[in-house]
Every structure is written in C-alpha cells, then in structure tokens.
Design an enzyme around this catalytic site. Structure first.
Site, mmCIF file in Angstrom:
data_model
loop_
_atom_site.group_PDB
_atom_site.id
_atom_site.type_symbol
_atom_site.label_atom_id
_atom_site.label_comp_id
_atom_site.label_asym_id
_atom_site.label_seq_id
_atom_site.Cartn_x
_atom_site.Cartn_y
_atom_site.Cartn_z
ATOM 1 N N PHE A 1 -43.308 -37.818 41.647
ATOM 2 C CA PHE A 1 -44.209 -38.959 41.562
ATOM 3 C C PHE A 1 -43.549 -40.132 40.858
ATOM 4 C CE2 PHE A 1 -46.974 -35.250 41.608
ATOM 5 C CZ PHE A 1 -48.003 -35.615 42.467
ATOM 6 N N ASP A 2 -43.652 -41.304 41.445
ATOM 7 C CA ASP A 2 -43.540 -42.501 40.633
ATOM 8 C C ASP A 2 -44.750 -42.486 39.706
ATOM 9 O OD1 ASP A 2 -42.943 -45.350 39.897
ATOM 10 O OD2 ASP A 2 -44.912 -45.567 40.833
ATOM 11 N N CYS A 3 -44.581 -42.974 38.489
ATOM 12 C CA CYS A 3 -45.679 -42.865 37.527
ATOM 13 C C CYS A 3 -46.461 -44.168 37.360
ATOM 14 C CB CYS A 3 -45.118 -42.409 36.172
ATOM 15 S SG CYS A 3 -46.394 -41.999 34.960
ATOM 16 N N THR B 1 -48.416 -45.775 40.446
ATOM 17 C CA THR B 1 -48.941 -44.729 41.322
ATOM 18 C C THR B 1 -49.964 -43.865 40.595
ATOM 19 O OG1 THR B 1 -46.841 -44.670 42.524
ATOM 20 C CG2 THR B 1 -48.311 -42.785 42.814
ATOM 21 N N LYS C 1 -34.742 -47.070 39.647
ATOM 22 C CA LYS C 1 -35.053 -47.054 41.074
ATOM 23 C C LYS C 1 -35.158 -48.499 41.535
ATOM 24 C CE LYS C 1 -38.893 -44.874 40.400
ATOM 25 N NZ LYS C 1 -40.247 -44.343 40.668
#
Length: 251
Positions: free
Chosen positions: A13-15, A18, A159
């Site tokens: 997961f992107d945190c 998201t 990222k």
C-alpha cells in the site's frame, strides 16, 4: 485470463493519500497560513493550494532524493509562504513538517485493512519519513497489524523511483517467500505508484477516491492514458475489502 483477487499473497500500500487523508491533513495544517491570505487569494481554494503544494513537493523529491519527508514538507511550507508574501517563523515550518503522523486515516481504512489482513500479508511502501510513519502506526492505525514497512528514508529515494519497488520485491521474497506475481499494489496516486507499477509489470489496484477518481495529489487518469494499467478500480478501500471478501468466499 484476467487476474483474480485470490491470486495474491501480499498487498503493498501507498500510505499517505491512499490510507491516510493526505489532502485533508495538508489543508488542515495550513489553516493558520491560509488565515493570513486576502479573501481573493488563489490559495484560498483548496484544490489550487493542494496542487501547488504537490508541485513543490515533487520538485523537492526529484532534486533532493535524500531529503527527509518532514524536511521537504517544511520546505514546501516556506515556498508557499514566500509565493504568497506571508511572514513565517522557522518553527512554524518545522511543526508543519512534523505533522504527517497526526493526519487522519480515511474513515474506511482501518476496518478495510483488518478485513484484508485475513487473506494477505500487508506491506506499506511510503515516501514519508520514519518518525511520521511510526506515529501513524501508533495513532490512526492502532489495532491494525502491518507486516512490513518500507520508507523513503530507509530506501534512500522517493517513489516513483524504480529501486524502491525493487526493494519491495526483495523484501516480500525474503520475508514471505512471495514473488512479484503474488504481489498486488494498492494506491491512489497515478504518477507516483501506478506509472512505475506498469513500467515494472506489477499488478495494481487504483483506489479512485474523489469525483471521477481525480484529485489534486493523485492526478487525472486522462493525463496518464497508456502509462498506467491497473487491473482493478475501486472508489474506496472499503469497496475493495468488500470485493476481496466476495472473491475469497466464492473461491
């Protein structure tokens, strides 16, 4: 043959954006700054301010990939203040930079993660610094079991740098014996997460929060036609969790 949600062993997961409400966190923390602006200033509009903030943040991360996230946040605060001609104290910028750990989770996040934990290992791959991530884990995510956390601070870049995802692949292989084909990446941001996912052949899920899925931090899907290839689209993480339960119940 189309993939099934039951094909995967690990969810990454992107945190912030998201799972955590990045835009509300930024907007809320900038209210003292906004209060100094004239009523007709463009930054009084939430979407305009967030988009400009995001542009500054992306520039910091491109130009200074080793800078800590909290320091980048403070730098963005200063750039916005300078643009608007608003005086500020360095302590204000630093406090803003250290605020990410207190930003709220989306209302559906915690329960959705608890559902998905029944079926997958859960990994966070975040651009946020360790201190803020740990405060999020202890605060908004209290009671949720996360199996691994990867941060830009530990990986040495942000990222969409491909090396961050290669570290993710190595981590799930080492910790869970899972290959890239058993990993499903879940994210809101198209440029930060879904573009590199397509480039690296990583199956992904788009959490398309917002009208039409487009938000200031996540991008507009029309701008990324041909550059992203997510296999599922859900309006929320809760919607994804419901589909996960249906998929495993019908297996």
């Amino acid at each position: 043959m189309s993939p099934s949600l039951t094909d995967f062993k690990v969810l990454s997961f992107d945190c912030y954006g998201t799972l955590i409400d990045w835009e509300t966190g930024i907007w809320t923390q900038l209210q003292p700054f906004i209060a100094h602006l004239p009523p007709n200033h463009p930054f009084q509009d939430r979407d305009t301010l967030i988009r400009r903030f995001n542009e500054h943040q992306r520039q910091f991360q491109r130009d200074q990939p080793k800078i800590l996230y909290n320091e980048g946040l403070a730098g963005c605060f200063i750039k916005l203040a300078d643009e608007a001609g608003i005086p500020y104290e360095q302590a204000e910028a630093e406090a803003f930079g250290n605020s990410a750990g207190s930003w709220p989770a989306f209302p559906d996040t915690v329960e959705a993660l608890k559902v998905m934990k029944q079926y997958y290992k859960l990994v966070i791959i975040s651009n946020v610094d360790n201190d803020n991530v740990h405060r999020t884990l202890e605060g908004p995510f209290a009671g949720v079991e996360i199996d691994a956390v990867l941060t830009a601070e530990d990986m040495g870049a942000y990222k969409p740098d491909h090396n961050n995802f290669r570290i993710l692949f190595d981590t799930i292989e080492e910790k869970f014996g899972a290959g890239k084909g058993q990993l499903l990446h879940v994210a809101k941001s198209l440029p930060i997460d879904h573009v590199p996912a397509k480039e690296l052949g990583l199956t992904s899920v788009w959490i398309a929060r917002g009208p039409g899925g487009s938000t200031a931090m996540g991008g507009d899907v029309k701008e990324f036609e041909g550059k992203v290839a997510f296999s599922w689209r859900f309006a929320s993480l809760g919607e994804m969790a419901d589909e996960v339960e249906r998929a495993f119940a019908g297996r």
